[in-house]
Design an enzyme around this catalytic site. Sequence first.
Site, PDB file in Angstrom:
ATOM      1  N   SER A  27       0.676  -0.972  -0.050  1.00  0.00           N
ATOM      2  CA  SER A  27       0.289   0.244   0.186  1.00  0.00           C
ATOM      3  C   SER A  27       0.907   1.111   0.087  1.00  0.00           C
ATOM      4  CB  SER A  27      -0.907   0.163   1.291  1.00  0.00           C
ATOM      5  OG  SER A  27      -0.194  -0.041   2.319  1.00  0.00           O
ATOM      6  N   LYS A  39      -6.578   3.240   8.499  1.00  0.00           N
ATOM      7  CA  LYS A  39      -5.440   4.181   7.905  1.00  0.00           C
ATOM      8  C   LYS A  39      -6.078   5.682   8.251  1.00  0.00           C
ATOM      9  CE  LYS A  39      -3.323   1.082   4.750  1.00  0.00           C
ATOM     10  NZ  LYS A  39      -3.212   0.579   3.435  1.00  0.00           N
TER      11      LYS A  39
END
Length: 749
Positions: free
Chosen positions: A633, A676
């Site tokens: 990511s 996140k």
Amino acid sequence: GIIFLTAQKDAMADLPDSDGLYKAGTVCKIKQHIILPQSSVCRVMVEGLYRANAVAIHRGDKLYTADIYRVDDKEERVSAIRREALIRNTLSLFREYSSRDTGVPADLLAGFLRSTDPAYISDYIAQHTRISLENKQELLQLNYPYRRLALLIKILNEELNIMDIEAQLNEETQARIDKDQRNYYLRQELKAIKDELGEEFTDDDDEYIPRINALPVSDEIKTKLIKEAKKLEKEAFGSSEASVIKSYLDICLDLPWDKKCEEIPDIAKVKKMLDDDHYGLEKVKTRIIEYLSVKKLTPDAKGGLICLVGPPGTGKTSIALSIAGCLNRKSVRIALGGVHDEAEIRGHRKTYVGSMPGRIINGIISSGVSNPLMILDEIDKLGSDYRGDPSSALLEVLDPEQNCTFRDNFLEIPFDLSDVFFITTANTVSTIPRPLLDRMEVIELSSYTDEEKLSIAKLHLLGKQRKKHGLNASSLKISDAALRGIISDYTRESGVRELERSIASICRKAAAEIVSGERKSVSVNAKNLDKYLGVPKYKDYNKTFSDEVGLVHGLAYTSVGGEVLDVEAAVMEGSGKLQITGNLGKVMEESVKAAVTCIRSRAMLLKIDPDFHKNLDIHIHFPEGAVPKDGPSAGITICMALTSALTASPANANIAMTGEISLRGRVMPIGGLKEKSMAAYRYGIRTILIPEGNLPNLEEIDPTVRESITFIPVRTVDDAFSYVFRSFDKALPKSDIVPSAGTDIRVRQ
């Protein structure tokens, strides 16, 4: 004197009234009375004269009186043959009765059996038989002698039947006693023999077979266990084989084959208990209510299987224990962290020395029921080595199609686990084996927001720590502002463990001040918070960041929740060396190489040297190098940091980003967006670049975070350039991205 005798309807009444006495009785003459020594009891012997009925019975202060009239037997129209049959039948039955009952005097019986008077026969037999008071009263009230004989024949037949049953029971009891005596003598002989051989004697072995036969199991299992019990009888006492078999049988008999907990059917009560014990966690609570609703409609529904996934400190284990209390099920907790031996799950073969069942069967035995709530903690931290793979052994435990016949290696017989409610916990699904994960219903517990932490601290943590440290609400007060200060300046975590430790630290210092006599009570607020917790550990990130060349904020999802991950890039004159530091895994290293290739393909567009990979040395660094980092990511973050270093353009410090890139610059979807975004919110960043493919995941994000952060979807790295670099020409090509219709999330094109 003359006395009228009648019976009480209730023998337990001390002084019955007139309604409590029968009206039909006997007029008698008192022959003798004796007052027993050292007692007020008077024994009276009477002789019956004739039947009588009471018209009225009067209860005085010292005695009862009655107005009576004499009742004589009435004549009946009965044939001579029937009369003879009734008398003979009655005498025959009484003869058989008296032969079984030793209470009838033998000398009187001989003269009585020659009598032909039906009235005398019926009265004599009624007097000398142990028939009920109701039957005797019925015979007394009957004024027809031959009808009394017919009734007496019926009563005697019933008494003889009762005697037959009593005799049968006595024979069975005597047979059991004889068998027990025989077994006792045989055991004594066996004891003597074993004493001669120098062996110890135990008589427990012969108890196994009756206990096995009483088990509510299939005939196949009973046959297996009886075979083992008979094998034990042939083994010499003290041998290792006898010890193993005895241990095996004891464990099999200790298993709760048919014992179950009764669940609470009141769904409203369960919901209230869950709300009282835990703040938030709506998905978990909804799932439990759904389970109970299904159980109420289909009582035969089997146990459930839930996997609670979330960062440490978010309450996975505690809510699992709370669920057990709400469902009224016994709870068993099994820690799987670090387990790498298959025998820990399935048990050892009983042929090995020191063999024992696995943790699953041991948990069932310790709970005492066959349907406990079993908590399998840290299932994502299972290991495996040459001793087997415990995750593969767990497949049979957790698979609802297989666990109805779970076979432990030690037991070697199937045990039904389908009624067990399994709750597993994990910090991340990435390390849970795929076949195991496929059998579990995953419920994610996200990080707590500051407001949720404040509510948890006020409703649960503060009261718990006060009680633990001997304080109360009047001796220690912590203001909301102080709690907010603890959350923002002293803790930066996904859960509430550090928050609870900080509150405990304040409680300890407050207790010390109160005990020393400095203060009678302590009040903590935002101004004196540093006195109890020291200098704040974390800076206030809620400010404007300064743009820097080569520094970009990325977002990562780790086992402890979401984190803001800075990426630094630097370029220098050189020969095209690529250096990567920061304790990165293979996936991250490949992301760096893909980012370099992606930028090379856009060198003309970005107006940089197409041969920069030959003329410049590139260094990509992830700070906090001691912390391992790996995951798909960080591609777009690396790409933006390297572009900033190559073009000498400062990157927007108020933006964080997440997404993996392809060689052609496509930004691909990632996981853990909820965690996140929570990390960015805690860090103070209010704009996030996300892959276009993650737009549907925005609905799962906490409402507080959604209202505070602007999410910018990007399809390619070209879309991100104009947001990350303020100095870039806005004419750079951008793809058209349209947010989903009807969304209330802040999304900017």
